[in-house]
Design a protein around this motif. Structure first.
Motif, PDB file in Angstrom:
ATOM      1  N   UNK A  34      48.216  18.393 -57.114  1.00  0.00           N
ATOM      2  CA  UNK A  34      47.267  17.812 -56.162  1.00  0.00           C
ATOM      3  C   UNK A  34      47.266  16.300 -56.274  1.00  0.00           C
ATOM      4  N   UNK A  35      47.029  15.657 -55.144  1.00  0.00           N
ATOM      5  CA  UNK A  35      46.926  14.202 -55.107  1.00  0.00           C
ATOM      6  C   UNK A  35      45.876  13.836 -54.064  1.00  0.00           C
ATOM      7  N   UNK A  36      45.360  12.629 -54.174  1.00  0.00           N
ATOM      8  CA  UNK A  36      44.352  12.193 -53.219  1.00  0.00           C
ATOM      9  C   UNK A  36      44.315  10.674 -53.180  1.00  0.00           C
ATOM     10  N   UNK A  37      43.696  10.181 -52.124  1.00  0.00           N
ATOM     11  CA  UNK A  37      43.488   8.747 -51.959  1.00  0.00           C
ATOM     12  C   UNK A  37      42.126   8.552 -51.310  1.00  0.00           C
ATOM     13  N   UNK A  38      41.402   7.535 -51.758  1.00  0.00           N
ATOM     14  CA  UNK A  38      40.107   7.188 -51.175  1.00  0.00           C
ATOM     15  C   UNK A  38      39.986   5.673 -51.143  1.00  0.00           C
ATOM     16  N   UNK A  94      39.489  14.731 -49.264  1.00  0.00           N
ATOM     17  CA  UNK A  94      40.794  15.278 -49.605  1.00  0.00           C
ATOM     18  C   UNK A  94      40.741  16.778 -49.850  1.00  0.00           C
ATOM     19  N   UNK A  95      39.558  17.323 -49.950  1.00  0.00           N
ATOM     20  CA  UNK A  95      39.425  18.771 -50.123  1.00  0.00           C
ATOM     21  C   UNK A  95      39.837  19.524 -48.856  1.00  0.00           C
ATOM     22  N   UNK A  96      39.923  18.797 -47.727  1.00  0.00           N
ATOM     23  CA  UNK A  96      40.303  19.409 -46.453  1.00  0.00           C
ATOM     24  C   UNK A  96      41.815  19.370 -46.216  1.00  0.00           C
ATOM     25  N   UNK A 111      55.195   3.700 -62.104  1.00  0.00           N
ATOM     26  CA  UNK A 111      56.075   3.632 -63.271  1.00  0.00           C
ATOM     27  C   UNK A 111      55.428   4.155 -64.544  1.00  0.00           C
ATOM     28  N   UNK A 112      54.074   4.142 -64.640  1.00  0.00           N
ATOM     29  CA  UNK A 112      53.395   4.506 -65.879  1.00  0.00           C
ATOM     30  C   UNK A 112      52.372   5.625 -65.725  1.00  0.00           C
ATOM     31  N   UNK A 113      52.008   5.957 -64.491  1.00  0.00           N
ATOM     32  CA  UNK A 113      51.000   6.999 -64.249  1.00  0.00           C
ATOM     33  C   UNK A 113      51.542   7.985 -63.217  1.00  0.00           C
ATOM     34  N   UNK A 114      50.868   9.130 -63.101  1.00  0.00           N
ATOM     35  CA  UNK A 114      51.305  10.151 -62.142  1.00  0.00           C
ATOM     36  C   UNK A 114      50.814   9.891 -60.725  1.00  0.00           C
ATOM     37  N   UNK A 115      49.709   9.176 -60.574  1.00  0.00           N
ATOM     38  CA  UNK A 115      49.170   8.890 -59.242  1.00  0.00           C
ATOM     39  C   UNK A 115      50.187   8.051 -58.463  1.00  0.00           C
ATOM     40  N   UNK A 116      50.387   8.368 -57.181  1.00  0.00           N
ATOM     41  CA  UNK A 116      51.366   7.617 -56.394  1.00  0.00           C
ATOM     42  C   UNK A 116      50.843   6.259 -55.955  1.00  0.00           C
ATOM     43  N   UNK A 117      51.773   5.364 -55.638  1.00  0.00           N
ATOM     44  CA  UNK A 117      51.440   4.061 -55.084  1.00  0.00           C
ATOM     45  C   UNK A 117      51.450   4.195 -53.556  1.00  0.00           C
ATOM     46  N   UNK A 118      50.320   4.002 -52.876  1.00  0.00           N
ATOM     47  CA  UNK A 118      50.328   4.056 -51.413  1.00  0.00           C
ATOM     48  C   UNK A 118      51.234   2.959 -50.850  1.00  0.00           C
TER      49      UNK A 118
END
Length: 192
Positions: A34-38, A94-96, A111-118
């Motif tokens: 799962x991933x999300x952005x706010x 993002x639950x939708x 490069x250092x975390x799993x969260x993507x770069x928008x």
């Protein structure tokens, strides 16, 4: 790890400069599949070495759930050209469904975390949570240590922001869909 191409690495001792002018940010998170952005208007740099940041993330959000599970997040600085998508990222859950897909927001690997770069932003801070349960529960305030920092080299170089294209300047949210764009930079002599 290698730098996400074609981004310019920012020395961690200067990472605070990416947020010091107070822009609205996109907060990216991921855990498992799962991933999300706010969007978040309440964020700030806290320290230089090691660099630290603070961001308010409401307890009801999927972003918060993913950050608490992973201990990581990304603060991305959108330009004026992403204002509509930034507002949308802060206006739906993002639950939708996958907000990156819904907003047609491409991603770059961090490069250092799993969260993507928008993709399309002008700066990015990869962060690991500094666990402070009391302030997280009480104030929804998350502290992060910046472990990698990136900027669009057309917008940030030699330790300074410059906004040659008005559509790419950073944005600052007020309320009700109203933003301000960062204006012209100027310098004053501090000896007065």
């Amino acid at each position: 790890m290698n730098a996400p191409s074609p981004l310019q690495s920012v020395p961690l001792t200067q990472a605070y400069r990416l947020l010091n002018h107070g822009p609205t940010v996109l907060v990216s998170s991921a855990h498992g599949d799962r991933r999300n952005v706010m969007a978040a208007a309440w964020n700030m740099p806290l320290d230089f070495d090691p660099p630290k940041v603070a961001v308010v993330i409401d307890k009801a959000t999927l972003t918060r759930e993913l950050i608490e599970a992973s201990g990581q997040f990304v603060l991305a600085i959108p330009g004026r050209d992403l204002a509509e998508r930034t507002l949308a990222a802060g206006s739906c859950s993002g639950r939708e469904g996958d907000k990156f897909e819904a907003l047609e927001l491409d991603v770059l690997p961090a490069s250092q975390v799993l969260a993507p770069l928008p993709a399309g932003c002008i700066g990015w801070l990869e962060c690991r949570v500094i666990d402070e349960p009391h302030i997280q529960r009480t104030y929804d305030l998350f502290l992060g240590e910046v472990v990698a920092a990136w900027a669009d080299p057309d917008m940030y170089s030699d330790g300074r922001w410059h906004f040659p294209e008005q559509g790419r300047s950073s944005i600052h949210y007020v309320s009700g869909g109203q933003f301000f764009a960062t204006g012209e930079a100027f310098e004053v002599d501090g000896k007065a």
